[in-house]
Design a protein around this motif. Structure first.
Motif, mmCIF file in Angstrom:
data_model
loop_
_atom_site.group_PDB
_atom_site.id
_atom_site.type_symbol
_atom_site.label_atom_id
_atom_site.label_comp_id
_atom_site.label_asym_id
_atom_site.label_seq_id
_atom_site.Cartn_x
_atom_site.Cartn_y
_atom_site.Cartn_z
ATOM 1 N N LEU A 421 0.829 -1.208 0.000
ATOM 2 C CA LEU A 421 0.000 0.000 0.000
ATOM 3 C C LEU A 421 0.865 1.260 0.000
ATOM 4 O O LEU A 421 1.652 1.500 0.907
ATOM 5 N N GLY A 422 0.715 2.065 -1.039
ATOM 6 C CA GLY A 422 1.372 3.362 -1.116
ATOM 7 C C GLY A 422 2.854 3.314 -1.421
ATOM 8 O O GLY A 422 3.532 4.347 -1.299
ATOM 9 N N LEU A 423 3.384 2.166 -1.834
ATOM 10 C CA LEU A 423 4.823 2.052 -2.056
ATOM 11 C C LEU A 423 5.188 2.403 -3.495
ATOM 12 O O LEU A 423 4.464 2.084 -4.439
ATOM 13 N N ALA A 424 6.362 3.023 -3.641
ATOM 14 C CA ALA A 424 6.901 3.276 -4.973
ATOM 15 C C ALA A 424 7.328 1.950 -5.599
ATOM 16 O O ALA A 424 7.668 0.996 -4.899
ATOM 17 N N PRO A 425 7.322 1.852 -6.939
ATOM 18 C CA PRO A 425 7.648 0.589 -7.602
ATOM 19 C C PRO A 425 8.994 -0.002 -7.191
ATOM 20 O O PRO A 425 9.109 -1.218 -7.011
ATOM 21 N N LEU A 426 10.033 0.838 -7.019
ATOM 22 C CA LEU A 426 11.350 0.308 -6.660
ATOM 23 C C LEU A 426 11.342 -0.298 -5.257
ATOM 24 O O LEU A 426 11.962 -1.343 -5.019
ATOM 25 N N VAL A 427 10.634 0.338 -4.330
ATOM 26 C CA VAL A 427 10.536 -0.193 -2.969
ATOM 27 C C VAL A 427 9.747 -1.495 -2.979
ATOM 28 O O VAL A 427 10.103 -2.464 -2.289
ATOM 29 N N LEU A 428 8.670 -1.529 -3.770
ATOM 30 C CA LEU A 428 7.871 -2.746 -3.876
ATOM 31 C C LEU A 428 8.725 -3.900 -4.391
ATOM 32 O O LEU A 428 8.610 -5.037 -3.911
ATOM 33 N N GLU A 429 9.610 -3.627 -5.344
ATOM 34 C CA GLU A 429 10.498 -4.674 -5.859
ATOM 35 C C GLU A 429 11.443 -5.167 -4.776
ATOM 36 O O GLU A 429 11.743 -6.368 -4.691
ATOM 37 N N ASP A 430 11.952 -4.254 -3.932
ATOM 38 C CA ASP A 430 12.850 -4.658 -2.849
ATOM 39 C C ASP A 430 12.143 -5.609 -1.888
ATOM 40 O O ASP A 430 12.710 -6.625 -1.464
ATOM 41 N N ILE A 431 10.904 -5.268 -1.517
ATOM 42 C CA ILE A 431 10.151 -6.121 -0.593
ATOM 43 C C ILE A 431 9.811 -7.445 -1.268
ATOM 44 O O ILE A 431 9.869 -8.514 -0.632
ATOM 45 N N SER A 432 9.490 -7.409 -2.551
ATOM 46 C CA SER A 432 9.219 -8.641 -3.276
ATOM 47 C C SER A 432 10.447 -9.545 -3.284
ATOM 48 O O SER A 432 10.343 -10.769 -3.119
ATOM 49 N N ASP A 433 11.630 -8.962 -3.468
ATOM 50 C CA ASP A 433 12.867 -9.746 -3.455
ATOM 51 C C ASP A 433 13.091 -10.411 -2.101
ATOM 52 O O ASP A 433 13.559 -11.557 -2.027
ATOM 53 N N VAL A 434 12.767 -9.684 -1.024
ATOM 54 C CA VAL A 434 12.919 -10.256 0.314
ATOM 55 C C VAL A 434 11.979 -11.436 0.506
ATOM 56 O O VAL A 434 12.363 -12.489 1.037
ATOM 57 N N LEU A 435 10.729 -11.301 0.051
ATOM 58 C CA LEU A 435 9.780 -12.409 0.174
ATOM 59 C C LEU A 435 10.230 -13.611 -0.658
ATOM 60 O O LEU A 435 10.092 -14.764 -0.218
ATOM 61 N N THR A 436 10.789 -13.353 -1.841
ATOM 62 C CA THR A 436 11.310 -14.456 -2.660
ATOM 63 C C THR A 436 12.433 -15.173 -1.917
ATOM 64 O O THR A 436 12.498 -16.408 -1.906
ATOM 65 N N ARG A 437 13.307 -14.420 -1.289
ATOM 66 C CA ARG A 437 14.402 -15.028 -0.527
ATOM 67 C C ARG A 437 13.873 -15.854 0.635
ATOM 68 O O ARG A 437 14.357 -16.966 0.878
ATOM 69 N N LEU A 438 12.876 -15.336 1.339
ATOM 70 C CA LEU A 438 12.294 -16.089 2.455
ATOM 71 C C LEU A 438 11.665 -17.383 1.963
ATOM 72 O O LEU A 438 11.769 -18.426 2.622
ATOM 73 N N GLN A 439 11.020 -17.329 0.804
ATOM 74 C CA GLN A 439 10.429 -18.542 0.235
ATOM 75 C C GLN A 439 11.502 -19.566 -0.128
ATOM 76 O O GLN A 439 11.350 -20.762 0.110
ATOM 77 N N GLN A 440 12.585 -19.093 -0.716
ATOM 78 C CA GLN A 440 13.640 -19.997 -1.148
ATOM 79 C C GLN A 440 14.393 -20.617 0.025
ATOM 80 O O GLN A 440 14.820 -21.763 -0.029
ATOM 81 N N GLU A 441 14.548 -19.825 1.105
ATOM 82 C CA GLU A 441 15.236 -20.345 2.278
ATOM 83 C C GLU A 441 14.364 -21.321 3.052
ATOM 84 O O GLU A 441 14.869 -22.205 3.740
ATOM 85 N N GLY A 442 13.032 -21.165 2.926
ATOM 86 C CA GLY A 442 12.104 -22.070 3.611
ATOM 87 C C GLY A 442 11.998 -21.763 5.089
ATOM 88 O O GLY A 442 12.660 -20.878 5.641
ATOM 89 N N GLY A 443 11.119 -22.521 5.759
ATOM 90 C CA GLY A 443 10.977 -22.384 7.201
ATOM 91 C C GLY A 443 9.957 -21.368 7.655
ATOM 92 O O GLY A 443 9.743 -21.205 8.852
ATOM 93 N N LEU A 444 9.337 -20.654 6.720
ATOM 94 C CA LEU A 444 8.365 -19.643 7.099
ATOM 95 C C LEU A 444 7.103 -19.825 6.269
ATOM 96 O O LEU A 444 7.158 -20.030 5.053
ATOM 97 N N THR A 445 5.963 -19.741 6.938
ATOM 98 C CA THR A 445 4.664 -19.803 6.270
ATOM 99 C C THR A 445 4.076 -18.399 6.239
ATOM 100 O O THR A 445 4.142 -17.678 7.238
ATOM 101 N N VAL A 446 3.508 -18.004 5.104
ATOM 102 C CA VAL A 446 3.021 -16.638 4.940
ATOM 103 C C VAL A 446 1.557 -16.656 4.501
ATOM 104 O O VAL A 446 1.170 -17.405 3.599
#
Length: 489
Positions: A421-446
């Motif tokens: 909500l309200g994020l600039a596209p570049l910031v949204l990409e940064d957060i998306s990258d973090v979620l991708t990393r969390l998914q790849q590392e495993g151990g967390l349910t979202v």
């Protein structure tokens, strides 16, 4: 000359430009729909138009007369009235008396109801469907009749312009249809109507034109068909092309669920007499990334608040097989559920480091230090801003801090409420990258609640579609675009 003409309307609250150079017009016998994502400035536009809050600049003309600077009661006397989202009747007076009071002339010495006003009140009550409850008090009415009472009070002044803020909120589909018929009858009688609502489909069926707002500005105006098919409007609501969104593990590393982590069966959630959720049956397995998608007002935040125990509900929620019902939110959080709220709720006067330490307060010193370094690795900007107060961060940095604070809890289930909500596209990409990393590392349910479908589909294994408080569709993310994607607005 339009019945209502608004031009250049602008309002800033501190550092937030809530409405920016807004302009629209509406004629008698016409309904204008005002739509847009949460925080786009729709309701603020109405209260500025009505003079409840004074704009920084801009003009409002009612039947050619400039209303700028006039108090609200003078604007109402000139022929414009507003129905607010929340009903506020006089509780000790009957339905008839509430309408009669709205009919009284603006005179201190008028304290008796003349026979002609009594009949006028009864006529208005009949017009909105309240004739059968004239002697009842508001507290005994069902929710839909409370909304009818607010509309009756507005119609009592026989306005030229009617402003409606979220008139369909909390209504069942049948009631939404009944209210739509009422508004159409008012249009036929020559009233000019401006309608704000999150129920885009109901709005599109009802209005003559739609104006779409985003971040305080009007980005589109046209017919309902043009609005719902406009690429820019769809991007504002849902993100970019749904076909381009694909989960990073959807092709080769799709999660194999191990066991049921969360089971939510919620029969009903009510705010007073308004029903916010009904017949919810949702589950999340360990290791899954599940999204609940839907327009603003669909009930996503209410669902999360129910899971954690912030609101009362009929039904039951189980986490790791344990019932969460009747437990305090703090007790549910201690089981391993962390919430990133839509409103962020940071400790604004505390530093970034102090906010993160609050998230990890239940960890021992050594584990908290390890966790902190891990969060700084996920979000390097938080390490660089560790000594800054939270309120000095940008919106994107505050969102990163909100997620980081939740991750400091070492949760087994992370609830993300509208993180884009309200994020600039570049910031949204940064957060998306973090979620991708969390998914790849495993151990967390979202479990993600999100309006931006592109963002959701990029990460999700499964999708639930929530519309006006009910689940309309659920299934694998790979099927969503083909089965549902073009039928949301």
């Amino acid at each position: 000359m339009a019945t209502l003409e608004v031009s250049g309307l602008s309002k800033r609250f501190g550092g937030l430009q809530a409405v920016d150079d807004m302009a629209f017009s509406v004629d008698g016998g016409e309904i204008l729909g005002l739509i847009g994502p949460n925080g786009s400035g729709k309701s603020t536009t109405l209260i500025l138009t009505m003079g409840i809050t004074r704009p920084d600049r801009g003009t409002v003309r009612l039947r050619g007369r400039d209303m700028s600077g006039l108090p609200t009661h003078a604007i109402a006397k000139a022929g414009m009235t507003m129905v607010f989202q929340h009903s506020r009747p006089l509780r000790r007076q009957t339905v008839l008396e509430n309408i009669q009071l709205a009919l009284l002339p603006d005179a201190l010495l008028q304290w008796r109801i003349p026979p002609r006003l009594d009949q006028r009140a009864r006529d208005v009550a009949h017009r909105v469907g309240l004739s059968h409850v004239l002697r009842q008090r508001p507290d005994s009415l069902p929710f839909a009749d409370l909304r009818r009472l607010e509309i009756a009070k507005a119609l009592a002044s026989n306005p030229h312009v009617l402003l409606l803020d979220e008139p369909f909120a909390g209504l069942a589909p049948r009631e939404t249809g009944e209210f739509s018929e009422l508004f159409l009858a008012m249009r036929e009688a020559g009233c000019a109507i401006v309608l704000v609502d999150h129920n885009v489909k109901a709005v599109a069926k009802l209005v003559d034109r739609i104006a779409v707002m985003h971040t305080g500005r009007k980005i589109f105006e046209g017919s309902p068909a043009e609005a719902t098919g406009n690429e820019r409007v769809r991007e504002v609501y849902f993100g970019k092309s749904l076909d381009a969104a694909q989960s990073p593990r959807s092709a080769t590393q799709h999660v194999t669920p191990t066991r049921r982590l969360l089971q939510a069966r919620i029969d009903s959630v009510r705010y007073g007499k308004s029903q916010a959720l009904r017949d919810i049956d949702l589950h999340v397995d360990e290791g899954e990334f599940v999204s609940v998608v839907g327009l603003n007002g669909a009930g996503k935040t209410t669902l999360f608040n129910s899971i954690l125990g912030f609101v009362d509900y009929a039904g039951d929620v189980h986490f790791h097989g344990q019932s969460l019902r009747s437990r305090k939110p703090s007790a549910n959080a201690s089981l391993g559920i962390a919430l990133c709220p839509e409103t962020r709720e940071l400790f604004s006067a505390m530093s970034v480091r102090e906010n993160l330490d609050m998230g990890g307060h239940a960890l021992d010193t050594r584990e908290r230090a390890r966790r902190l370094e891990w969060v700084y690795d996920l979000f390097p900007v938080l390490g660089a801003r560790a000594a800054q107060s939270a309120h000095t961060l940008s919106g994107g940095e505050q969102q990163m801090l909100t997620i980081g604070r939740a991750l400091m809890q070492k949760p087994s289930l992370l609830l993300l409420d509208e993180p884009t909500l309200g994020l600039a596209p570049l910031v949204l990409e940064d957060i998306s990258d973090v979620l991708t990393r969390l998914q790849q590392e495993g151990g967390l349910t979202v479990l993600l609640a999100e309006q931006n479908l592109t963002f959701s589909l990029k990460h999700s294994d499964r999708i639930y579609l929530l519309e006006t408080g009910s689940l309309r569709w659920d299934g694998p993310a790979a099927r969503f675009a083909a089965e549902v994607g073009e039928d949301l607005l």
